[in-house]
Design a protein around this motif. Sequence first.
Motif, PDB file in Angstrom:
ATOM      1  N   PHE A 133       0.826  -1.207   0.000  1.00  0.00           N
ATOM      2  CA  PHE A 133       0.000   0.000   0.000  1.00  0.00           C
ATOM      3  C   PHE A 133       0.864   1.262   0.000  1.00  0.00           C
ATOM      4  O   PHE A 133       0.469   2.301  -0.545  1.00  0.00           O
ATOM      5  CB  PHE A 133      -0.941  -0.005   1.198  1.00  0.00           C
ATOM      6  CG  PHE A 133      -2.062  -1.003   1.065  1.00  0.00           C
ATOM      7  CD1 PHE A 133      -2.484  -1.429  -0.180  1.00  0.00           C
ATOM      8  CD2 PHE A 133      -2.687  -1.534   2.182  1.00  0.00           C
ATOM      9  CE1 PHE A 133      -3.508  -2.347  -0.330  1.00  0.00           C
ATOM     10  CE2 PHE A 133      -3.720  -2.460   2.049  1.00  0.00           C
ATOM     11  CZ  PHE A 133      -4.125  -2.860   0.790  1.00  0.00           C
ATOM     12  N   ALA A 134       2.059   1.171   0.599  1.00  0.00           N
ATOM     13  CA  ALA A 134       2.998   2.296   0.503  1.00  0.00           C
ATOM     14  C   ALA A 134       3.412   2.496  -0.956  1.00  0.00           C
ATOM     15  O   ALA A 134       3.568   3.634  -1.422  1.00  0.00           O
ATOM     16  CB  ALA A 134       4.225   2.034   1.378  1.00  0.00           C
ATOM     17  N   GLY A 135       3.559   1.375  -1.687  1.00  0.00           N
ATOM     18  CA  GLY A 135       3.857   1.466  -3.115  1.00  0.00           C
ATOM     19  C   GLY A 135       2.750   2.166  -3.879  1.00  0.00           C
ATOM     20  O   GLY A 135       3.018   2.943  -4.810  1.00  0.00           O
ATOM     21  N   VAL A 136       1.503   1.905  -3.496  1.00  0.00           N
ATOM     22  CA  VAL A 136       0.376   2.590  -4.137  1.00  0.00           C
ATOM     23  C   VAL A 136       0.469   4.092  -3.888  1.00  0.00           C
ATOM     24  O   VAL A 136       0.225   4.906  -4.792  1.00  0.00           O
ATOM     25  CB  VAL A 136      -0.967   2.039  -3.608  1.00  0.00           C
ATOM     26  CG1 VAL A 136      -2.133   2.890  -4.107  1.00  0.00           C
ATOM     27  CG2 VAL A 136      -1.156   0.589  -4.047  1.00  0.00           C
ATOM     28  N   MET A 137       0.837   4.484  -2.671  1.00  0.00           N
ATOM     29  CA  MET A 137       0.973   5.910  -2.364  1.00  0.00           C
ATOM     30  C   MET A 137       2.102   6.551  -3.182  1.00  0.00           C
ATOM     31  O   MET A 137       2.018   7.723  -3.571  1.00  0.00           O
ATOM     32  CB  MET A 137       1.245   6.106  -0.865  1.00  0.00           C
ATOM     33  CG  MET A 137       0.059   5.786   0.027  1.00  0.00           C
ATOM     34  SD  MET A 137      -1.366   6.875  -0.277  1.00  0.00           S
ATOM     35  CE  MET A 137      -2.408   5.790  -1.281  1.00  0.00           C
ATOM     36  N   ILE A 138       3.169   5.779  -3.460  1.00  0.00           N
ATOM     37  CA  ILE A 138       4.246   6.288  -4.305  1.00  0.00           C
ATOM     38  C   ILE A 138       3.719   6.565  -5.709  1.00  0.00           C
ATOM     39  O   ILE A 138       4.080   7.561  -6.354  1.00  0.00           O
ATOM     40  CB  ILE A 138       5.416   5.285  -4.357  1.00  0.00           C
ATOM     41  CG1 ILE A 138       6.084   5.174  -2.986  1.00  0.00           C
ATOM     42  CG2 ILE A 138       6.436   5.693  -5.421  1.00  0.00           C
ATOM     43  CD1 ILE A 138       7.148   4.083  -2.903  1.00  0.00           C
ATOM     44  N   ILE A 139       2.837   5.692  -6.192  1.00  0.00           N
ATOM     45  CA  ILE A 139       2.260   5.871  -7.530  1.00  0.00           C
ATOM     46  C   ILE A 139       1.292   7.048  -7.552  1.00  0.00           C
ATOM     47  O   ILE A 139       1.335   7.899  -8.452  1.00  0.00           O
ATOM     48  CB  ILE A 139       1.528   4.581  -7.972  1.00  0.00           C
ATOM     49  CG1 ILE A 139       2.501   3.419  -8.057  1.00  0.00           C
ATOM     50  CG2 ILE A 139       0.842   4.785  -9.329  1.00  0.00           C
ATOM     51  CD1 ILE A 139       1.827   2.070  -8.173  1.00  0.00           C
ATOM     52  N   VAL A 140       0.422   7.110  -6.561  1.00  0.00           N
ATOM     53  CA  VAL A 140      -0.612   8.154  -6.530  1.00  0.00           C
ATOM     54  C   VAL A 140      -0.013   9.519  -6.208  1.00  0.00           C
ATOM     55  O   VAL A 140      -0.420  10.538  -6.774  1.00  0.00           O
ATOM     56  CB  VAL A 140      -1.708   7.773  -5.506  1.00  0.00           C
ATOM     57  CG1 VAL A 140      -2.730   8.895  -5.367  1.00  0.00           C
ATOM     58  CG2 VAL A 140      -2.408   6.478  -5.939  1.00  0.00           C
ATOM     59  N   ARG A 141       0.927   9.562  -5.270  1.00  0.00           N
ATOM     60  CA  ARG A 141       1.619  10.792  -4.857  1.00  0.00           C
ATOM     61  C   ARG A 141       0.669  11.927  -4.478  1.00  0.00           C
ATOM     62  O   ARG A 141       0.678  13.005  -5.104  1.00  0.00           O
ATOM     63  CB  ARG A 141       2.572  11.264  -5.953  1.00  0.00           C
ATOM     64  CG  ARG A 141       3.894  10.546  -5.950  1.00  0.00           C
ATOM     65  CD  ARG A 141       4.689  10.841  -7.195  1.00  0.00           C
ATOM     66  NE  ARG A 141       4.148  10.134  -8.353  1.00  0.00           N
ATOM     67  CZ  ARG A 141       4.586  10.306  -9.595  1.00  0.00           C
ATOM     68  NH1 ARG A 141       5.537  11.166  -9.850  1.00  0.00           N
ATOM     69  NH2 ARG A 141       4.062   9.614 -10.585  1.00  0.00           N
ATOM     70  N   PRO A 142      -0.179  11.704  -3.485  1.00  0.00           N
ATOM     71  CA  PRO A 142      -1.090  12.787  -3.068  1.00  0.00           C
ATOM     72  C   PRO A 142      -0.309  13.989  -2.547  1.00  0.00           C
ATOM     73  O   PRO A 142       0.733  13.845  -1.897  1.00  0.00           O
ATOM     74  CB  PRO A 142      -1.910  12.130  -1.945  1.00  0.00           C
ATOM     75  CG  PRO A 142      -1.073  10.984  -1.466  1.00  0.00           C
ATOM     76  CD  PRO A 142      -0.303  10.502  -2.648  1.00  0.00           C
ATOM     77  N   GLY A 143      -0.806  15.185  -2.865  1.00  0.00           N
ATOM     78  CA  GLY A 143      -0.165  16.412  -2.402  1.00  0.00           C
ATOM     79  C   GLY A 143       0.926  16.938  -3.299  1.00  0.00           C
ATOM     80  O   GLY A 143       1.522  17.986  -3.013  1.00  0.00           O
TER      81      GLY A 143
END
Length: 302
Positions: A133-143
């Motif tokens: 899920f941290a990998g998903v956040m790397i892809i999405v890059r919110p902010g």
Amino acid sequence: MPLTPNLRGALFMSLSMAGFTFNDIIIKFLSTGINMGQIIFLRGAVATVLIFLLARHRGALRPLRMLADRWVALRVVGEIGGTVTFIIALSHIPIATASAILQALPLAVTMGAALFLAEPVGWRRWLAILVGFAGVMIIVRPGTEAFSPYSLLVVGTVLFATLRDIATRKIHAAIPSLFLSTVTAAAVSISGLFIVAPLGGWRPVDAGQFGLVAAAGCLLLVGYQFIIMSMREGEISFVAPFRYTSFIWAVLLGYLVFGDVPDNWMIIGGFVVVGSGLYTLYREQVRQGQEIAARAPARPTP
């Protein structure tokens, strides 16, 4: 030299992922000229007819009253939600980005099975889920400037697909898979009609566009058929990792068709998600091996 069952299973799984990805490419290509609700309706109608004919040929049709089950309803909701969110997102973000986020689905299903089906999940797999899920956040890059709210729709797709897969595990075995697929495909197709107006209204569809929509429906059937064949041919532990070839297909076809070049963060995040998923599959095989060994009768000492 004939292929072994495992290699045939791996080939079938790779072809299945190619079928799904080519379907996505067609949908994204059509999104500039056709309302996405229309695409869901027309593609779903073609898929419904094809699956219905296959189900009838195999004697898998049953009375509709067999579907009066809450798990069936939840599965349909998950399929509709996953289809709508993914197709809308696909028209706004690169296909490789959408595919990379989707690779988190096995992790989400593992987490959902632990939380709602009380399936045992050890600390190593929980850690892999968090890393994924941290990998998903790397892809999405919110902010950041690279953030697209449509990426969150694909996260929603993962959640809806998790609901679908968990509900599928609870559906009574007496309901044939093809019968369930026929009804689900019809429900997804009808759902497209409800979002046509909010997405801009019905647009004329020419013969070429309808031909591409029909091809997308056929590719869906190809994808589903090959994934079934892959599971029947090879061992799941060997075949399942080839599910991640969809990410490779998405990167390659996205570049060839749309000229999309993934940035470094998307590639890093994608490989983090895929690596976490592969580790989770490995730990699941280890757990199953330990359970089998524990159930085996002890050898008498000489």
